[in-house]
Design a protein around this motif. Structure first.
Motif, mmCIF file in Angstrom:
data_model
loop_
_atom_site.group_PDB
_atom_site.id
_atom_site.type_symbol
_atom_site.label_atom_id
_atom_site.label_comp_id
_atom_site.label_asym_id
_atom_site.label_seq_id
_atom_site.Cartn_x
_atom_site.Cartn_y
_atom_site.Cartn_z
ATOM 1 N N UNK A 1 0.484 -1.066 -0.031
ATOM 2 C CA UNK A 1 -0.107 0.259 -0.425
ATOM 3 C C UNK A 1 0.682 1.261 -0.251
ATOM 4 N N UNK B 1 2.866 2.480 2.445
ATOM 5 C CA UNK B 1 3.695 2.892 3.553
ATOM 6 C C UNK B 1 5.206 2.792 3.968
ATOM 7 N N UNK C 1 -5.921 5.468 -6.034
ATOM 8 C CA UNK C 1 -5.672 5.573 -4.279
ATOM 9 C C UNK C 1 -7.112 5.476 -3.782
ATOM 10 N N UNK D 1 -7.126 0.660 3.759
ATOM 11 C CA UNK D 1 -6.553 -0.442 4.046
ATOM 12 C C UNK D 1 -6.667 -0.530 4.946
ATOM 13 N N UNK E 1 -1.988 -2.107 13.805
ATOM 14 C CA UNK E 1 -2.598 -1.392 15.338
ATOM 15 C C UNK E 1 -3.781 -0.592 14.852
ATOM 16 N N UNK F 1 -12.544 10.469 7.519
ATOM 17 C CA UNK F 1 -10.612 10.966 6.976
ATOM 18 C C UNK F 1 -11.031 10.348 5.984
ATOM 19 N N UNK G 1 -8.561 10.998 -0.291
ATOM 20 C CA UNK G 1 -7.104 10.365 -0.991
ATOM 21 C C UNK G 1 -6.924 11.291 -2.381
ATOM 22 N N UNK H 1 -14.855 5.045 1.392
ATOM 23 C CA UNK H 1 -14.347 5.900 -0.016
ATOM 24 C C UNK H 1 -15.165 4.165 -0.887
ATOM 25 N N UNK I 1 -6.452 13.756 9.221
ATOM 26 C CA UNK I 1 -5.807 12.474 8.618
ATOM 27 C C UNK I 1 -4.284 12.298 9.156
ATOM 28 N N UNK J 1 -3.312 9.482 12.152
ATOM 29 C CA UNK J 1 -2.618 8.371 11.595
ATOM 30 C C UNK J 1 -1.827 8.340 9.957
ATOM 31 N N UNK K 1 0.446 6.800 8.617
ATOM 32 C CA UNK K 1 0.247 5.543 7.792
ATOM 33 C C UNK K 1 -0.918 4.796 6.467
ATOM 34 N N UNK K 2 -1.959 5.396 7.188
ATOM 35 C CA UNK K 2 -3.304 5.682 6.739
ATOM 36 C C UNK K 2 -3.203 6.729 6.026
ATOM 37 N N UNK L 1 -0.429 7.720 4.290
ATOM 38 C CA UNK L 1 0.881 7.635 3.122
ATOM 39 C C UNK L 1 -0.454 6.329 2.198
ATOM 40 N N UNK L 2 -1.294 5.687 2.401
ATOM 41 C CA UNK L 2 -2.234 4.757 1.964
ATOM 42 C C UNK L 2 -2.898 5.127 0.862
ATOM 43 N N UNK L 3 -3.500 6.305 1.559
ATOM 44 C CA UNK L 3 -4.543 6.929 0.395
ATOM 45 C C UNK L 3 -4.443 7.612 -0.122
#
Lengths: 267, 312
Positions: A52, A54, A75, A80, A84, A101, A105, A155, B167, B171, B173-174, B176-178
């Motif tokens: 994804x 990261x 995206x 995703x 955690x 949120x 994208x 989304x 956002x 998070x 990491x999320x 970035x994945x978006x």
């Protein structure tokens, strides 16, 4: 032949000094439900985080929906769900705010019209519509995980990538999760899910990929779990939760004292 | 009442009130993101670096023979604060653990650099006092225009991009994945923090700038569960303490900056003190999800303990 949804080729990833992924190939096609299995530390999470975008691969290529990782990837078609549950941050936020949120994208930096409705629908899909205005820190671990799933679903993605969505979640929530996933898979969603054991998802998974020491050792029909791993009494000990015995015990509570069942040891 | 009228007709006080109002609204907006990212002390670090900027501006002004020789002090502070906050962001991104160490070095370097350079520029550390502790009574029309422009920018970006900045702060990491432009959004927060420090410098001083960004947010999160409302409550508290604090100094000769910060902390103490009373009054709701257990428990064993909880 159609374009693969996820196409990773010869992926190597270094995290600091450790060479976590050593040449992994992973291909997921439209409509597949692929389970990514392997022991702790085998590189499962690293692989999905690389997929994804990261983590940058040190070698190899990753394409999503036919586009190499980068700005060209659509995206909004990918959802995703990180592993955690985000620890309570400094400022409280409601479940609805966290889910909203997920509507942002690429270059869309503002919420679209009617976002409240979309957020409520997504929360409804995971059974949390009535908790929309509650602080996420007030929700249980399983509920927080469902908020993160709603954030990915809001989304309306074509691909869902989940990293251990049922780790440390009670069995009822696991069943609810499996029901949601079945409904989504039936509607044509492509899924890549990291799990420790197939459990409730066994009937849904079309293919399994097993990682060991950063290399794919199995790619095909879902394998049988090692003896005693698939029985409900099996009590997993996760390295990242082992310092919190309560959280681990939650799953196996009532199955007898901890340690009587077979215990998975991190290699 | 006549006294109150004279306060509002005094042009000096008018400018000071407008500056206090704007800073009171904007500082908590940026502070909300800093608290969210657990960078509550970033404002202090930037404030210290801004001091070096003030001194550098002074040095350049003196070198060019500009009159008065502190005319470049505020532009110097803006530049130094932006450079400092961008550096912190870069360090935070590169090395994961050295973020607070970099912040500490910024603290010391900022103050030491400021005192050293102001000496070279022919000033004394006394000249820095106005910047360290605020000098809202000396706000000129030019200062006010700069404050209005910078506050408008801070509010436009800080409120307008709230979902995206939330956002990234919530998070990363999320985000970035978006595919969100995470780097640019992080930089936006860093630059906003730097601009806030320099506009708030006139009101409360560089040493207390961070308090105005953080304390109203701390109050906000005591009374609400939502990120948006925390920000809104923070801004309201910020405006009230800034305007009330400044007004009091119209009659009593105390430092406006110090008074504003003490007021904010007093509000925090009062709200924190009453908070348990407020939450207890709310109708009790069972926080446990209504789902079946994993475990079989004897019915007799649970009923007594459940009743005990319901009684309260």
């Amino acid at each position: 032949m159609t374009t693969p949804v996820i196409d990773a080729q010869g992926v190597h990833v270094h995290l600091g000094a450790s060479h976590v992924l050593r040449g992994v190939d992973l291909r997921v096609d439209t409509g597949e439900v692929v389970a990514l299995l392997g022991a702790n530390g085998s590189g499962k999470s690293t692989l999905v985080r690389t997929v994804v975008g990261v983590l940058p691969p040190s070698r190899g290529t990753v394409s999503l929906l036919g586009h190499p990782l980068g700005n060209g990837v659509p995206w909004h078609r990918i959802g995703y769900v990180p592993q955690r549950v985000s620890a309570a941050a400094g400022v409280p936020s409601t479940a609805a705010e966290v889910v909203a949120s997920g509507l942002l994208h690429g270059r869309r930096l503002a919420l679209p019209r009617g976002w409240r409705h979309l957020v409520r629908e997504a929360l409804d899909q995971v059974g949390l519509a009535d908790r929309a205005d509650d602080a996420t820190s007030q929700l249980s671990g399983g509920q927080q995980q469902r908020v993160l799933i709603a954030r990915a679903l809001v989304r309306e993605p074509e691909v869902l990538v989940l990293d251990e969505p049922v780790a440390g979640v009670d069995r009822a929530s696991q069943e609810a999760f499996a029901a949601t996933m079945t409904r989504l898979a039936d509607s044509g969603l492509t899924v890549l899910v990291v799990v420790h054991e197939l459990g409730e998802l066994a009937g849904l998974v079309t293919r399994a990929v097993v990682l060991r020491h950063g290399v794919v050792v199995h790619d095909g029909a879902p394998p049988r779990a090692r003896a005693a791993h698939d029985i409900p009494e099996h009590d997993h000990v996760h390295p990242h939760t082992s310092e919190l015995p309560l959280q681990t015990a939650e799953v196996g509570l009532g199955d007898g004292p901890l340690g009587t069942g077979p215990t998975e040891v991190n290699p | 009442m006549g006294e109150l009228g004279s306060m509002f007709t005094d042009p000096l006080m008018q400018r000071a009130l407008v500056a206090a109002l704007l800073v009171g609204v904007s500082a908590p907006v940026v502070g909300t993101y800093l608290v969210q990212r657990r960078l509550a002390l970033l404002g202090d670090g930037i404030g210290h670096v801004a001091l070096t900027g003030v001194a550098l501006g002074w040095l350049v002004g003196a070198g060019l023979g500009l009159v008065p020789n502190d005319v470049l002090a505020i532009p110097g502070a803006v530049v130094a604060a932006v450079v400092g906050s961008v550096l912190i962001e870069v360090v935070r991104r590169r090395g994961r653990t050295s973020g607070d160490l970099a912040l500490a070095i910024m603290f010391y370097g900022g103050i030491a650099g400021g005192v050293l350079i102001i000496g070279i520029a022919g000033g004394s550390s006394g000249n820095l006092m106005a910047y360290l502790f605020g000098s809202i009574s000396t706000v000129t029309s030019t200062d006010l225009i700069l404050t209005v422009v910078l506050c408008a920018l801070i509010l436009l970006v800080g409120v307008g991009l709230r979902p995206a900045l939330f956002s990234v702060s919530h998070d990363e990491e999320f985000a970035i994945s978006s595919g969100l432009p995470v780097w640019a959004l992080n930089m936006a927060v860093a630059v906003l923090a730097a601009l806030t420090v320099t506009v708030a410098m006139r009101v409360v001083g560089l040493l207390l700038v961070s308090a105005l960004m953080i304390v109203p947010v701390a109050i906000g999160q005591l009374v609400t569960h939502s990120f948006r409302r925390t920000m809104a409550v923070g801004s309201v508290v910020g405006v009230v303490v800034c305007v009330v604090g400044l007004s009091i100094t119209y009659w009593y000769p105390v430092s406006p900056g110090a008074l504003i910060v003490v007021l904010a902390i007093a509000v925090y103490a009062v709200v924190a003190g009453f908070h348990p009373l407020l939450t207890r009054r709310r109708p009790a709701r069972d926080p446990h999800p209504d789902i079946p257990d994993d475990v079989e428990v004897e019915v007799a064993a649970t009923t007594t303990s459940t009743e005990g909880v319901c009684e309260r």
